[in-house]
Design an enzyme around this catalytic site. Sequence first.
Site, PDB file in Angstrom:
ATOM      1  N   ALA A 228     -12.505  -5.952 -39.374  1.00 38.62           N
ATOM      2  CA  ALA A 228     -12.624  -4.493 -39.430  1.00 38.62           C
ATOM      3  C   ALA A 228     -12.194  -3.841 -38.116  1.00 38.62           C
ATOM      4  CB  ALA A 228     -14.068  -4.128 -39.757  1.00 38.62           C
TER       5      ALA A 228
ATOM      6  N   HIS B 287     -31.750  -9.888 -15.170  1.00 35.17           N
ATOM      7  CA  HIS B 287     -32.644 -11.015 -15.449  1.00 35.17           C
ATOM      8  C   HIS B 287     -33.907 -10.477 -16.124  1.00 35.17           C
ATOM      9  CE1 HIS B 287     -34.649 -14.837 -14.927  1.00 35.17           C
ATOM     10  NE2 HIS B 287     -35.708 -14.189 -14.485  1.00 35.17           N
TER      11      HIS B 287
ATOM     12  N   GLY C  37     -14.785   4.043 -46.598  1.00 36.62           N
ATOM     13  CA  GLY C  37     -15.449   2.947 -45.869  1.00 36.62           C
ATOM     14  C   GLY C  37     -14.894   1.589 -46.249  1.00 36.62           C
TER      15      GLY C  37
END
Length: 465
Positions: free
Chosen positions: A320, A444, A40
Amino acid sequence: MKEIPCKLLVVGAGPGGYVCAIRAGQLGMDTVVVEAAKPGGTCLTVGCIPSKALIHAADEFAKVKRMAAGKTPLGISLADVRIDLGKTVAWKDNIVGRLTNGVAGLFKKAGVKTVHGWAKFRDGKTVEVDTEMGPQLIRAETVVIASGSAPVALPAVPFGGSVISSTEALALKEVPATLAVIGGGYIGLELGTAFAKLGSRVTVVEALPRILPLYDAELTRPVGKRLAELGIEVLTGAKATGLDAKSKALLVEIADGKPKSIPADKVLVTVGRKPLTEGWGIEELVLDMAGKFIRIDDQCRTSMRGVYAIGDVTGEPMLAHRAMAQGEMVAEIVAGHKRSWDKRSIPAVCFTDPEVVSAGLSPEEARAQGREVKTALFPFSANGRAMTMLAEEGFIRVTARADNHLVLGIQAVGQGVSELSAAFSLAIEMGARLEDIADTIHAHPTQSEAFPEAAMRVLGRALHI
Ligand SMILES: Cc1cc2nc3c(=O)[nH]c(=O)nc-3n(C[C@H](O)[C@H](O)[C@H](O)COP(=O)(O)OP(=O)(O)OC[C@H]3O[C@@H](n4cnc5c(N)ncnc54)[C@H](O)[C@@H]3O)c2cc1C
């Protein structure tokens, strides 16, 4: 010594390396990834994810504190708000653990072998790794260097004691009463803002004339305004010169050359990140460099045959998602696919308050390329959804070629605009014109309605302003 032969060796399992290894495994390549820490990399363990966890906790805390202080117009009141930063950090660590375990699981699923330890190059195709089971030699046909980056230290204020990097800041168990942040880039401002919301008295020291110097002044103005509202003192044109450990103060030379002492239980140094290119044998490979970064071409090839480099080690933008995109591309190139770097947009987000997004070129950058451009912004103060969320600060800005209306850049500043980066990048990658954005129905009430309105405004026909 145990020897592992393989087709592809990836050094470093940050977002660049782990994505590259997973894609290579999916493509049936015999792949080994070496990682000294947890899978990671910076991103999952001490970067993107943990910082956003802390920012979210700080936002929630600041929100309820405002309510407790009777400072919200929403009619909500409560009392006795506290934070236990130790628990917050444990929660953040749990997220990091789930994600790093997740990457390890993805390696297994893709058939990628992992070797835990620090890789040292013997030559361009061989690395030695000191593992818990003894030294191992990995011989590969192709190598991908994905070793990432580390925080830059300031000689006048070296790391240690009260002087910390973002890594330590993300693991503090108590909120420091006073915090000096050296460096007004996105990492310093994200963390400085979070700690101010958690209760620290924060001072930001930036050597350049303004904060977030990589973004234009129009875009960063709302961030500066909010920093002031949060009581964060920003000293621009100021240089940190040393520490006074006794009085727990950071010594600074301010813009007029005068010395100033800033109270600082902790000093957070965020003056940039340097590529990890030293101390593990890549110096001996004598790769061509671009400054301190490894030079690559549009296929991430280095100057040595069969050796690729991806991610932070290859330079800016050190993000990243760029590392991941490079990793995926390189795996496919090694598998024989025809790929090269042809991205029009690498969006950049500052998770400051308000957030800042930039995709493509700013108006100045577009003009500097010799283009005649049209540009306009639509403010959130004219957007209904923004009003309902107390999020009227900020805008979306669109810049397009004057001749054919091809969109060249989209920027936004405002609450929660990080999620709009997807729409902005898609528009640029798909080669959208102003009319394409203006004519796309946006739901909306959403903040995203400011996007077609900005495009319509460039076309001289905005409806809601
Ligand atoms: C506080 C902070 C916040 C950030 N926030 C964001 C954000 O919001 N968005 C964003 O896009 N980016 C963000 N970044 C930047 C992002 O983390 C990096 O751009 C990204 O992690 C780079 O990926 P990488 O794969 O190149 O390297 P890294 O993630 O640095 O990974 C490299 C890995 O290689 C390993 N390694 C290095 N050398 C060796 C060796 N010789 N042997 C074995 N292993 C080795 C390291 O242990 C490391 O795990 C942030 C960074 C920080 C510090």
